[in-house]
Design an enzyme around this catalytic site. Structure first.
Site, short mmCIF file in Angstrom:
data_model
loop_
_atom_site.label_atom_id
_atom_site.label_comp_id
_atom_site.label_asym_id
_atom_site.label_seq_id
_atom_site.Cartn_x
_atom_site.Cartn_y
_atom_site.Cartn_z
N HIS A 1 0.81 -1.12 -0.07
CA HIS A 1 0.01 -0.25 0.19
C HIS A 1 0.85 1.29 0.17
O HIS A 1 0.24 2.38 -0.08
CB HIS A 1 -0.83 -0.02 1.50
CG HIS A 1 -0.18 0.20 2.37
ND1 HIS A 1 0.43 -0.94 3.15
CD2 HIS A 1 0.22 1.29 3.39
CE1 HIS A 1 1.26 -0.48 4.30
NE2 HIS A 1 0.95 0.70 4.35
N HIS B 1 1.46 7.03 -0.96
CA HIS B 1 0.84 6.23 0.03
C HIS B 1 -0.61 5.76 -0.87
O HIS B 1 -1.12 6.66 -1.07
CB HIS B 1 0.50 6.93 1.14
CG HIS B 1 0.25 5.92 2.43
ND1 HIS B 1 -1.02 5.59 2.71
CD2 HIS B 1 1.06 5.53 3.61
CE1 HIS B 1 -1.05 4.56 3.28
NE2 HIS B 1 0.11 4.66 4.24
#
Length: 148
Positions: A57, A72
Site C-alpha cells: 500500500h 501512499h
C-alpha cells in the site's frame, strides 16, 4: 532540484484533502495528493532511485541526491494486509521515474470503506521546498511538483 512525477492518474487535490491528519497537516512532509481514477491501474515511481521501503500500500523511493519521496496508496490501506495490491518491483530495486511499482484498484479500496486518495510527500523537506504543485487532472508520469 528534483522533479517529482505523478504516480497515479486522477485529480491533484492537495494534502488538505487527505482524510488523515498526519498527512493533511503536512506532518510527514510537504507535497500533494491524488484522488485516483477508479478502476484497476498501476502506481509508478515518482522519481528515479532506489526503493528503500516497499509495502503493498505504500513505497519510498530515494534518489541519488538523497531525497526520498513517499507514495501512499489510499488511507488506512495497511489494514488490507496487501489484499488488492500486487507488487511489480522489489524493495532494494533501482527504478526509473515512471516505472510501474504496484498494481492496485482504487475502486476496490473505496468499496471497502477506505479513501483511495494518494498522498505524495517529499520526506524530511521544509514546507517551502515544494513548488509548482500540479492542480486538476493528471496522468501517471506527469510533473506533479518540484522539490527545490
Amino acid at each position: 532540484m528534483t522533479t517529482v512525477l505523478t504516480p497515479v492518474e486522477g485529480e491533484a487535490v492537495g494534502l488538505a484533502a487527505v482524510p488523515d491528519p498526519v498527512f493533511s497537516a503536512g506532518m510527514v512532509g510537504p507535497g500533494t495528493a491524488i484522488d485516483p481514477l477508479r478502476g484497476p491501474g498501476k502506481a509508478v515511481a515518482p522519481i528515479a532511485g532506489k526503493i528503500m521501503k516497499l509495502h503493498p500500500h505504500a513505497y519510498v523511493i530515494v534518489g541519488d541526491d538523497g531525497k526520498g519521496v513517499l507514495v501512499h496508496l489510499g488511507i488506512d490501506t495497511v489494514q488490507l494486509k496487501g489484499e488488492g495490491f500486487r507488487l511489480l518491483a522489489t524493495e532494494g530495486d533501482r527504478v526509473c521515474a515512471g516505472q510501474a511499482v504496484v498494481a492496485w484498484d482504487p475502486s476496490a479500496v473505496e468499496g471497502g470503506g477506505r479513501s483511495p486518495v494518494c498522498p505524495v510527500v517529499a520526506l524530511d523537506a521544509l514546507s517551502d521546498a515544494v513548488t509548482g504543485v500540479a492542480q486538476g487532472r493528471v496522468q501517471a508520469g506527469d510533473e506533479l511538483f518540484i522539490w527545490e
